[in-house]
Every structure is written in C-alpha cells, then in structure tokens.
Design a protein around this motif. Structure first.
Motif, PDB file in Angstrom:
ATOM      1  N   VAL A  52     -28.140 -14.278  18.153  1.00 58.06           N
ATOM      2  CA  VAL A  52     -28.939 -15.578  17.875  1.00 58.06           C
ATOM      3  C   VAL A  52     -27.490 -16.466  16.894  1.00 58.06           C
ATOM      4  CG1 VAL A  52     -30.202 -16.564  16.230  1.00 58.06           C
ATOM      5  CG2 VAL A  52     -31.084 -15.044  17.870  1.00 58.06           C
ATOM      6  N   ASN A  53     -26.842 -15.842  16.324  1.00 62.59           N
ATOM      7  CA  ASN A  53     -25.922 -16.394  15.193  1.00 62.59           C
ATOM      8  C   ASN A  53     -24.581 -16.404  15.877  1.00 62.59           C
ATOM      9  OD1 ASN A  53     -27.843 -16.637  13.041  1.00 62.59           O
ATOM     10  ND2 ASN A  53     -27.719 -14.191  12.962  1.00 62.59           N
ATOM     11  N   LEU A  54     -24.109 -17.765  16.281  1.00 63.73           N
ATOM     12  CA  LEU A  54     -22.718 -18.051  16.976  1.00 63.73           C
ATOM     13  C   LEU A  54     -22.151 -19.124  16.232  1.00 63.73           C
ATOM     14  CD1 LEU A  54     -24.168 -17.552  20.681  1.00 63.73           C
ATOM     15  CD2 LEU A  54     -22.756 -15.856  19.246  1.00 63.73           C
ATOM     16  N   PRO A  55     -20.868 -19.255  16.387  1.00 61.77           N
ATOM     17  CA  PRO A  55     -20.274 -20.361  15.916  1.00 61.77           C
ATOM     18  C   PRO A  55     -20.357 -21.680  16.653  1.00 61.77           C
ATOM     19  CG  PRO A  55     -18.566 -18.933  17.055  1.00 61.77           C
ATOM     20  CD  PRO A  55     -19.988 -18.289  16.886  1.00 61.77           C
ATOM     21  N   LEU A  56     -20.250 -22.731  16.325  1.00 59.50           N
ATOM     22  CA  LEU A  56     -20.409 -24.114  16.905  1.00 59.50           C
ATOM     23  C   LEU A  56     -21.811 -24.459  17.386  1.00 59.50           C
ATOM     24  CD1 LEU A  56     -17.243 -23.981  19.411  1.00 59.50           C
ATOM     25  CD2 LEU A  56     -17.611 -25.209  17.272  1.00 59.50           C
ATOM     26  N   CYS A  57     -22.640 -23.451  18.036  1.00 58.19           N
ATOM     27  CA  CYS A  57     -23.925 -23.762  18.189  1.00 58.19           C
ATOM     28  C   CYS A  57     -24.696 -22.316  18.205  1.00 58.19           C
ATOM     29  CB  CYS A  57     -24.275 -24.292  19.629  1.00 58.19           C
ATOM     30  SG  CYS A  57     -23.667 -23.181  21.043  1.00 58.19           S
ATOM     31  N   ASP A  58     -25.943 -22.252  17.936  1.00 65.45           N
ATOM     32  CA  ASP A  58     -26.557 -21.034  17.724  1.00 65.45           C
ATOM     33  C   ASP A  58     -27.024 -20.397  19.235  1.00 65.45           C
ATOM     34  OD1 ASP A  58     -28.891 -22.554  18.443  1.00 65.45           O
ATOM     35  OD2 ASP A  58     -29.492 -22.355  16.376  1.00 65.45           O
ATOM     36  N   GLY A  59     -27.674 -19.099  19.285  1.00 66.12           N
ATOM     37  CA  GLY A  59     -28.045 -18.742  20.492  1.00 66.12           C
ATOM     38  C   GLY A  59     -29.101 -19.451  21.146  1.00 66.12           C
ATOM     39  N   TYR A  60     -30.151 -20.050  20.264  1.00 65.62           N
ATOM     40  CA  TYR A  60     -31.212 -20.690  20.606  1.00 65.62           C
ATOM     41  C   TYR A  60     -30.658 -22.030  21.614  1.00 65.62           C
ATOM     42  CZ  TYR A  60     -33.720 -18.443  16.875  1.00 65.62           C
ATOM     43  OH  TYR A  60     -34.154 -17.625  15.913  1.00 65.62           O
ATOM     44  N   GLY A  61     -29.690 -22.762  21.271  1.00 71.36           N
ATOM     45  CA  GLY A  61     -29.378 -23.820  21.777  1.00 71.36           C
ATOM     46  C   GLY A  61     -28.728 -23.483  23.307  1.00 71.36           C
ATOM     47  N   ILE A  62     -28.102 -22.490  23.163  1.00 65.29           N
ATOM     48  CA  ILE A  62     -27.466 -21.790  24.521  1.00 65.29           C
ATOM     49  C   ILE A  62     -28.628 -21.335  25.438  1.00 65.29           C
ATOM     50  CG2 ILE A  62     -26.207 -19.731  25.704  1.00 65.29           C
ATOM     51  CD1 ILE A  62     -24.381 -19.988  23.167  1.00 65.29           C
ATOM     52  N   LEU A  63     -29.480 -20.541  24.941  1.00 62.01           N
ATOM     53  CA  LEU A  63     -30.759 -20.194  25.659  1.00 62.01           C
ATOM     54  C   LEU A  63     -31.700 -21.302  26.206  1.00 62.01           C
ATOM     55  CD1 LEU A  63     -32.858 -18.040  26.713  1.00 62.01           C
ATOM     56  CD2 LEU A  63     -33.846 -18.086  24.252  1.00 62.01           C
ATOM     57  N   LYS A  64     -31.935 -22.414  25.426  1.00 62.73           N
ATOM     58  CA  LYS A  64     -32.587 -23.595  25.962  1.00 62.73           C
ATOM     59  C   LYS A  64     -31.760 -24.401  26.795  1.00 62.73           C
ATOM     60  CE  LYS A  64     -34.740 -27.756  24.168  1.00 62.73           C
ATOM     61  NZ  LYS A  64     -34.998 -28.503  22.933  1.00 62.73           N
ATOM     62  N   GLN A  65     -30.553 -24.458  27.003  1.00 65.15           N
ATOM     63  CA  GLN A  65     -29.798 -24.864  28.049  1.00 65.15           C
ATOM     64  C   GLN A  65     -29.590 -24.173  29.280  1.00 65.15           C
ATOM     65  OE1 GLN A  65     -25.731 -26.695  26.865  1.00 65.15           O
ATOM     66  NE2 GLN A  65     -26.382 -26.125  24.854  1.00 65.15           N
ATOM     67  N   LEU A  66     -29.557 -22.841  28.992  1.00 61.16           N
ATOM     68  CA  LEU A  66     -29.650 -21.995  30.365  1.00 61.16           C
ATOM     69  C   LEU A  66     -30.924 -22.126  30.824  1.00 61.16           C
ATOM     70  CD1 LEU A  66     -28.004 -18.573  29.143  1.00 61.16           C
ATOM     71  CD2 LEU A  66     -27.347 -19.793  31.139  1.00 61.16           C
ATOM     72  N   ARG A  67     -32.160 -22.201  30.155  1.00 65.57           N
ATOM     73  CA  ARG A  67     -33.494 -22.082  30.780  1.00 65.57           C
ATOM     74  C   ARG A  67     -33.854 -23.591  31.588  1.00 65.57           C
ATOM     75  NH1 ARG A  67     -33.242 -18.270  31.794  1.00 65.57           N
ATOM     76  NH2 ARG A  67     -34.129 -16.120  30.860  1.00 65.57           N
ATOM     77  N   GLN A  68     -32.775 -24.512  31.102  1.00 61.25           N
ATOM     78  CA  GLN A  68     -32.806 -25.588  31.785  1.00 61.25           C
ATOM     79  C   GLN A  68     -32.316 -25.689  33.189  1.00 61.25           C
ATOM     80  OE1 GLN A  68     -31.221 -28.495  29.048  1.00 61.25           O
ATOM     81  NE2 GLN A  68     -33.339 -28.638  27.955  1.00 61.25           N
ATOM     82  N   ASN A  69     -31.397 -25.041  33.308  1.00 59.00           N
ATOM     83  CA  ASN A  69     -30.601 -24.641  34.585  1.00 59.00           C
ATOM     84  C   ASN A  69     -30.695 -23.456  35.536  1.00 59.00           C
ATOM     85  OD1 ASN A  69     -28.914 -27.365  34.231  1.00 59.00           O
ATOM     86  ND2 ASN A  69     -28.742 -26.571  32.248  1.00 59.00           N
ATOM     87  N   SER A  70     -31.249 -22.459  34.776  1.00 55.15           N
ATOM     88  CA  SER A  70     -31.102 -21.171  35.420  1.00 55.15           C
ATOM     89  C   SER A  70     -32.049 -19.902  34.942  1.00 55.15           C
ATOM     90  CB  SER A  70     -29.817 -20.522  35.030  1.00 55.15           C
ATOM     91  OG  SER A  70     -29.652 -19.228  35.616  1.00 55.15           O
ATOM     92  N   ALA A  71     -32.530 -19.214  35.827  1.00 55.97           N
ATOM     93  CA  ALA A  71     -33.585 -18.136  35.471  1.00 55.97           C
ATOM     94  C   ALA A  71     -32.778 -16.807  35.191  1.00 55.97           C
ATOM     95  CB  ALA A  71     -34.674 -18.016  36.490  1.00 55.97           C
ATOM     96  N   ILE A  72     -31.714 -16.733  34.841  1.00 55.90           N
ATOM     97  CA  ILE A  72     -30.862 -15.630  34.531  1.00 55.90           C
ATOM     98  C   ILE A  72     -31.584 -14.578  33.424  1.00 55.90           C
ATOM     99  CG2 ILE A  72     -28.768 -14.495  33.706  1.00 55.90           C
ATOM    100  CD1 ILE A  72     -27.374 -17.083  34.856  1.00 55.90           C
ATOM    101  N   PRO A  73     -32.022 -13.531  33.473  1.00 53.65           N
ATOM    102  CA  PRO A  73     -32.511 -12.712  32.435  1.00 53.65           C
ATOM    103  C   PRO A  73     -31.759 -12.852  31.164  1.00 53.65           C
ATOM    104  CG  PRO A  73     -32.710 -11.493  34.437  1.00 53.65           C
ATOM    105  CD  PRO A  73     -31.772 -12.719  34.787  1.00 53.65           C
TER     106      PRO A  73
END
Length: 219
Positions: A52-73
């Motif tokens: 969850v806690n990452l530099p530049l952007c948090d894990g939530y932001g990455i997860l949200k973008q992933l879910r817009q483009n992929s269903a990778i677990p």
C-alpha cells in the motif's frame, strides 16, 4: 507461475523474492514506480503482490489503474494498524490482503489459494437467466453489453450460477473462494458481492443476486 512484487523496502523485497523462489515461483519486480502499471501488465504475471505504501503513488492508485485495464490477481500488503487499508483494498478490487509484518507461510498460503481459484475450471461458459459468464476471461455478458470482472467476482457469480437458484451459504462461498485455514473477515465476502451487484447493474441487470437473510445468497 510468475509473481510480480511491488515493494519499496529493499530488504523486504529481497526476502520476499527469496521466499517465492524457494516455493517454486518466479519473482519479478521493478524500481520504475512512475511506469508501474504498464510494466506489470506487459510482464503478464500470474499474480501481483502490492504494498500500500509506496513512493510517488500509493498502492491504491496502482490497484485502481490495474483494475481499469486488467483482471490480474492482486494481493495487497496492508498495515496491521489500519482496517481502512483492508477495506480499501477489497473495495478497489484486490483478490486478498495480508497485513504487515506478515508471516511468510501465511503469505504463501494466500498466494497459493488465490492462484488455485483463478485456474480454469471445468466449464468455461455458463448461462443462467439470460446472463452469460465466460469464466476464463472473467467476462460477463447480458444482451449486447459485456464487462470484465475481477477473479473473486467471477468466481462468486460462477458458483451462484452453478447453483441455479438454490441458496449458497456464506460459509460455503467463503470456503470456495478462500481455500485456506487462514482467517478471512466475513465482511470481505459482503464487499465482493456488493461490488459484483453494482457491476451487473452497469450492463442493465438488477436484483440478479438475492440475499437470503441468515442463509446466504441465490440468483
């Protein structure tokens, strides 16, 4: 099986990669946080472990973008002190979460359970009450409209469609989804079902999943 690790703590990252390799997984990662989502998708991993806690952007932001483009677990690494981390993870489409500091065996059990339930199952296409589910693509279709589900959403819908109107208890669904002796918060199932309902509404199908108070769910 390939696991993509998103963790900025170098010591934890090295330990996790070592553990994964000891369990027979291929572990990959990157330091380019500004291009993280594109890198993950292009790497085509079988699963992502995302802090969850990452530099530049948090894990939530990455997860949200992933879910817009992929269903990778995705399994989120959350803070033990914050229940909000866990709720946010599930609401945004994570398949599971593990609190830090984590027990290596628990994390491996969670990874194994997620990968097991996302493997192809005996039927690849189910249709019930005019709704079709392509399980391998996690794609649901109603009329001329289709959308992609997460692995958990797809699995829940598949199980309910297989039951063909019979009630499935919450305990049965949780056991099918999280095949592990690790405790899973009962609220996790509720969040997944509610998110699935909202997605079905997007393609014009309402009240498809019924809550049977004190019993479970049916369609």
């Amino acid at each position: 099986m390939t696991v993509f690790i998103v963790e900025d703590d170098l010591i934890l990252k090295r330990e996790l990669m070592k553990i994964l390799k000891a369990y027979g997984y291929e572990a990959v990662t990157t330091e380019r946080y500004d291009e993280m989502v594109d890198t993950i998708i292009s790497s085509k991993p079988d699963l992502v472990v995302l802090d969850v806690n990452l530099p530049l952007c948090d894990g939530y932001g990455i997860l949200k973008q992933l879910r817009q483009n992929s269903a990778i677990p995705v399994i989120m690494l959350t803070s033990r002190e914050s229940e909000m981390d866990e709720l946010m993870s599930i609401n945004l489409g994570a398949d599971d979460y593990v609190t830090k500091p984590y027990n290596a065996q628990i994390l491996m059990a969670r990874i194994g359970a997620v990968l097991k339930r996302v493997q192809p199952i005996e039927q690849t296409l189910l249709t019930y009450k005019e709704l079709s589910l392509a399980i391998e693509q996690n794609k649901v279709t109603y009329g001329q409209k289709s959308l992609e589900l997460t692995k958990n959403e797809s699995r829940i819908l598949w199980l309910l469609m297989k039951a063909q109107g019979n009630i499935m208890s919450r305990e049965t669904l949780m056991n099918e989804l999280w095949q592990s002796d690790v405790f899973v918060d009962d609220n996790t199932l509720t969040v997944n079902v509610n998110r699935l309902r909202k997605k079905l509404e997007q393609i014009g199908i309402e009240d498809y999943i019924h809550t049977k108070r004190g019993q479970g769910y049916s369609i």
